[in-house]
Design an enzyme around this catalytic site. Structure first.
Site, mmCIF file in Angstrom:
data_model
loop_
_atom_site.group_PDB
_atom_site.id
_atom_site.type_symbol
_atom_site.label_atom_id
_atom_site.label_comp_id
_atom_site.label_asym_id
_atom_site.label_seq_id
_atom_site.Cartn_x
_atom_site.Cartn_y
_atom_site.Cartn_z
ATOM 1 N N ASP A 86 0.721 -1.137 -0.060
ATOM 2 C CA ASP A 86 -0.150 -0.259 0.074
ATOM 3 C C ASP A 86 0.950 1.229 -0.166
ATOM 4 O O ASP A 86 1.548 1.607 0.822
ATOM 5 C CB ASP A 86 -0.900 0.006 1.210
ATOM 6 N N ASP A 97 -3.202 7.400 -3.132
ATOM 7 C CA ASP A 97 -3.178 6.216 -2.213
ATOM 8 C C ASP A 97 -3.534 5.172 -3.131
ATOM 9 O O ASP A 97 -4.752 5.151 -3.514
ATOM 10 C CB ASP A 97 -4.307 6.656 -0.996
ATOM 11 N N HIS A 157 -11.951 6.331 1.776
ATOM 12 C CA HIS A 157 -11.800 7.603 2.588
ATOM 13 C C HIS A 157 -11.544 8.787 1.694
ATOM 14 O O HIS A 157 -10.912 8.753 0.779
ATOM 15 C CB HIS A 157 -10.679 7.512 3.701
ATOM 16 N N HIS A 165 -7.007 10.834 5.780
ATOM 17 C CA HIS A 165 -8.532 10.633 5.978
ATOM 18 C C HIS A 165 -8.942 11.911 6.470
ATOM 19 O O HIS A 165 -8.857 12.488 7.535
ATOM 20 C CB HIS A 165 -8.738 9.516 6.992
ATOM 21 N N GLU A 190 -11.122 1.013 -1.362
ATOM 22 C CA GLU A 190 -10.051 0.230 -0.926
ATOM 23 C C GLU A 190 -10.824 -0.968 -0.793
ATOM 24 O O GLU A 190 -10.734 -1.239 0.494
ATOM 25 C CB GLU A 190 -8.901 0.620 -0.145
ATOM 26 N N GLU A 280 -6.564 -0.871 -4.303
ATOM 27 C CA GLU A 280 -6.764 0.414 -3.825
ATOM 28 C C GLU A 280 -6.449 1.474 -4.964
ATOM 29 O O GLU A 280 -5.361 1.551 -5.535
ATOM 30 C CB GLU A 280 -6.134 1.019 -2.499
HETATM 31 MN MN MN Z 1 -3.810 2.772 1.007
HETATM 32 MN MN MN Z 2 -6.268 4.412 1.667
#
Ligand code: MN
Ligand code: MN
Length: 295
Positions: A86, A97, A157, A165, A190, A280
């Site tokens: 990630d 992200d 998010h 977030h 995600e 994601e």
């Molecule tokens: Mn992530």
């Molecule tokens: Mn994330």
């Protein structure tokens, strides 16, 4: 509408993140050191003109999220494992992200595919005015159709400048309490899929921390952390030059956590020790336009 210059920065962060994500897939092999892997990933982000928006998460098998190697740890990629990478990148605070899963055991391919297809399906329905629980329903249906469960207490998010977030959660199931409708902004979607019960729980291990806001007390360390990271997450590996020793760094961060002055993010593991896959992407919604910045 989102300002053009800001959109450019989101797109740049997204293209760096997606490039590094693609590159890293070929590096996941048995016995590769996790510390080295993390350093390569974060180094590539910097080389390409971005900054890591958070320490790269390398989460193996039943570990779902929030593990990043600690300095000098001896862990390596295990045989036959399932590895989530990630990656967060920011350009001037504007974040991308993105995550992918790699498996060294072909038997786990269906588990990977269930989260990957769920993300694909979710990306087809996101847009201005779409209720987030509908996005969750699409994710859940897609994962269940393939015989797995979504992880219900992990979510996508909304994001904002220097903020991973920023308040809105995007569920991975049809959560009737989540009635928020998407508006102009940037969101991470995600899906996590598992062959376990579909929940994560905290472990005692903490590897990632963040500030809660601008420090009020005149404290050199807190000031330095704020100048470098704002409220973006950081880890021990990144502080090795700030402290005389890693032990001291660890003790200091623990103490700040105990006193509620920083956030600590425990490593999350699937509650029934099921295996976990994750994909994601970051999407930018701007009027009628929906751009996947990390594609
Ligand atoms: Mn992530
Ligand atoms: Mn994330």
């Amino acid at each position: 509408m989102i300002n053009e210059e800001v959109v450019e920065k989101y797109l740049k962060a997204g293209s760096i993140a997606s490039r590094v994500r693609r590159e890293v897939e070929s590096l996941i092999k048995p016995e590769v050191s996790l510390v080295k892997l993390a350093e390569v990933i974060e180094g590539r982000i910097r080389e390409l003109g971005g900054q890591p928006a958070f320490p790269v998460n390398i989460s193996i098998n039943e570990v779902a999220a929030h593990y990043t190697p600690t300095p000098g740890d001896q862990f390596t990629i295990p045989d036959s494992s399932i590895v989530k990478i990630d990656i967060g990148v920011h350009v001037d605070g504007y974040v991308a992200d993105t995550a992918t899963t790699v498996t060294l055991n072909p038997a786990y391919e269906p588990l990977l595919e269930s989260a990957e297809k769920a993300l694909e399906s979710a990306l087809k329905v996101v847009g201005n005015g779409v209720p987030v629980n509908y996005v969750g329903k699409v994710i859940e249906d897609s994962i269940r159709m393939r015989g797995f469960k979504p992880i219900r207490n992990l979510t996508g998010h909304s994001m904002d400048r220097f903020m991973i977030h920023s308040g809105v959660s995007i569920p991975n199931y049809n959560d009737y309490r989540a009635r928020y409708k998407l508006v102009d902004g940037v969101y991470a979607i995600e899906p996590f899929a598992t062959n376990g019960e579909g929940l994560v729980k905290d472990t005692p291990t903490v590897a990632i921390y963040s500030l809660r806001g601008a420090p009020k007390a005149r404290d050199e360390l807190m000031k330095k952390l704020w100048e470098t990271y704002r409220t973006l997450p950081f880890c021990l590996r990144w502080l090795s030059k700030t402290f005389e020793s890693i032990d001291l760094a660890q003790r200091t961060l623990r103490e700040l956590t105990t006193h509620g002055r920083i956030n600590a993010y425990p490593v999350l593991v699937e509650a029934s020790r099921g295996l976990v896959s994750q994909y994601e992407h970051t999407v930018l919604i701007n009027g009628r336009e929906v751009i996947v910045t990390t594609i």
